[in-house]
Design a protein around this motif. Structure first.
Motif, short mmCIF file in Angstrom:
data_model
loop_
_atom_site.label_atom_id
_atom_site.label_comp_id
_atom_site.label_asym_id
_atom_site.label_seq_id
_atom_site.Cartn_x
_atom_site.Cartn_y
_atom_site.Cartn_z
N LYS A 128 -9.00 -40.41 -4.34
CA LYS A 128 -10.43 -40.19 -3.79
C LYS A 128 -10.49 -40.38 -2.28
O LYS A 128 -9.88 -41.20 -1.72
CB LYS A 128 -11.25 -41.31 -4.30
CG LYS A 128 -11.00 -41.56 -6.01
CD LYS A 128 -11.92 -40.33 -6.78
CE LYS A 128 -11.22 -40.51 -8.12
NZ LYS A 128 -11.24 -39.23 -8.94
N VAL A 129 -11.22 -39.52 -1.97
CA VAL A 129 -11.70 -39.50 -0.51
C VAL A 129 -12.94 -39.77 -0.49
O VAL A 129 -13.97 -39.48 -1.12
CB VAL A 129 -11.45 -37.81 0.01
CG1 VAL A 129 -12.08 -37.89 1.58
CG2 VAL A 129 -10.22 -37.45 0.05
N VAL A 130 -13.38 -40.73 0.60
CA VAL A 130 -14.58 -41.47 0.79
C VAL A 130 -15.47 -40.86 2.04
O VAL A 130 -14.69 -40.80 3.20
CB VAL A 130 -14.72 -42.78 0.55
CG1 VAL A 130 -16.15 -43.43 0.83
CG2 VAL A 130 -14.03 -43.31 -0.57
N LEU A 131 -16.62 -40.26 2.10
CA LEU A 131 -17.22 -39.72 3.17
C LEU A 131 -18.63 -40.46 3.31
O LEU A 131 -19.42 -40.52 2.23
CB LEU A 131 -17.30 -38.13 2.77
CG LEU A 131 -18.18 -37.34 3.84
CD1 LEU A 131 -17.75 -37.20 5.24
CD2 LEU A 131 -18.70 -36.20 3.22
N CYS A 132 -18.66 -40.92 4.35
CA CYS A 132 -20.12 -41.79 4.58
C CYS A 132 -20.65 -41.08 5.71
O CYS A 132 -19.93 -40.62 6.71
CB CYS A 132 -19.71 -43.03 4.90
SG CYS A 132 -18.99 -44.05 3.76
N CYS A 133 -22.15 -41.02 5.74
CA CYS A 133 -22.88 -40.43 6.97
C CYS A 133 -23.76 -41.53 7.10
O CYS A 133 -24.66 -41.77 6.25
CB CYS A 133 -23.34 -39.09 6.42
SG CYS A 133 -22.24 -37.89 6.63
N ARG A 134 -24.06 -41.66 8.60
CA ARG A 134 -25.11 -42.75 8.73
C ARG A 134 -26.02 -41.91 10.12
O ARG A 134 -25.33 -41.63 11.03
CB ARG A 134 -24.31 -44.03 9.45
CG ARG A 134 -25.52 -45.14 9.16
CD ARG A 134 -24.55 -46.36 9.38
NE ARG A 134 -23.82 -46.68 10.55
CZ ARG A 134 -24.32 -47.29 11.72
NH1 ARG A 134 -25.50 -47.72 11.73
NH2 ARG A 134 -23.53 -47.26 12.71
#
Lengths: 101, 141
Positions: free
Chosen positions: B64-70
């Protein structure tokens, strides 16, 4: 073939897809190389009139074809670049190694 | 009031998800009225980071690749993380034209593109543990 190509007198025009990323690049590379071999292409033109997105995977495809065709004395150019694609060419330095018409 | 918003996505390390990732980020920041140019810059940077995770981080597409945006005010912070192979020497890996996969015709421009299109790029990596790319950009300014 999923992408659109035109061939005329040893010249192959590749109509680049709307989005060119690593996912799209593999198919594009395979199809283009197949046609270059099959039709003894001397001149390769990448047409960007439909392209809205390209990342560095597209740069890899273009540089690879420049190299392959260069060995055989062929020539590669690009046409119909919109502002975005121009920026990608500029940032990557691609405009120095490929003729833009 | 300063706007604040966050999101997190986790997806398979399959190339088809490169498009999904950049479109998700574009949709997430649409409300901040970024210019078309800013939107394209961010999409390109996300595409580069996610492609790196898929090609270099893992061999197995089910990882899995995890993408976070803040989003905080006018600044978007994007984090792309894999728990894959990691990078031995981050400084060398970030040099233009450096690639460990020339056979795949990788241009070696991935990090150069991220740096060209974002204000700030930070890479944290350890062999066998994975890689985390943190990118920031001010939008609509």
């Amino acid at each position: 073939m999923e992408n659109y190509y035109e061939k005329e007198n040893g010249c192959l025009t590749v109509f680049m897809p709307k989005e060119i990323d690593h996912h799209q690049a593999n198919l594009l590379r395979m199809e283009t190389d197949l046609l270059i071999d099959a039709y003894h292409v001397r001149r390769l033109v990448f047409d960007f009139s439909k392209t809205e997105f390209m990342d560095s995977s597209g740069i890899g495809v273009i540089i690879g074809r420049c190299r392959n065709l260069g060995y055989q004395g062929g020539e590669v150019s690009a046409q119909n670049l919109n502002e975005r694609i121009q920026k990608i060419f500029l940032v990557s330095g691609l405009q120095k190694i490929i003729k833009i018409v | 009031m300063q706007s604040k918003n966050e999101m997190k996505l986790e997806f398979d390390a399959r190339s088809v998800n490169e498009g999904f990732a950049r479109l998700s980020v574009a949709a997430f920041i649409a409300g901040e009225n970024p210019t078309l140019d800013e939107l394209s810059d961010i999409k390109t940077a996300v595409s580069e980071a996610v492609t790196n995770a898929i090609i270099h981080g893992y061999d197995d597409p089910e990882q899995k690749v995890v993408l976070c945006c803040r989003l905080e005010g006018k600044t978007i912070e994007i984090t792309v993380e894999d728990r894959g192979k990691g990078i031995a020497d981050v400084k060398t890996a970030m040099e233009p034209f450096y690639t460990t996969k020339p056979e795949l015709e990788r241009s070696g421009m991935g990090f150069a593109f991220m740096e060209a299109f974002m204000d700030e790029v930070q890479v944290i990596s350890a062999l066998g543990e994975g890689t985390k790319v943190i990118m920031r950009k001010r939008i609509g300014v």
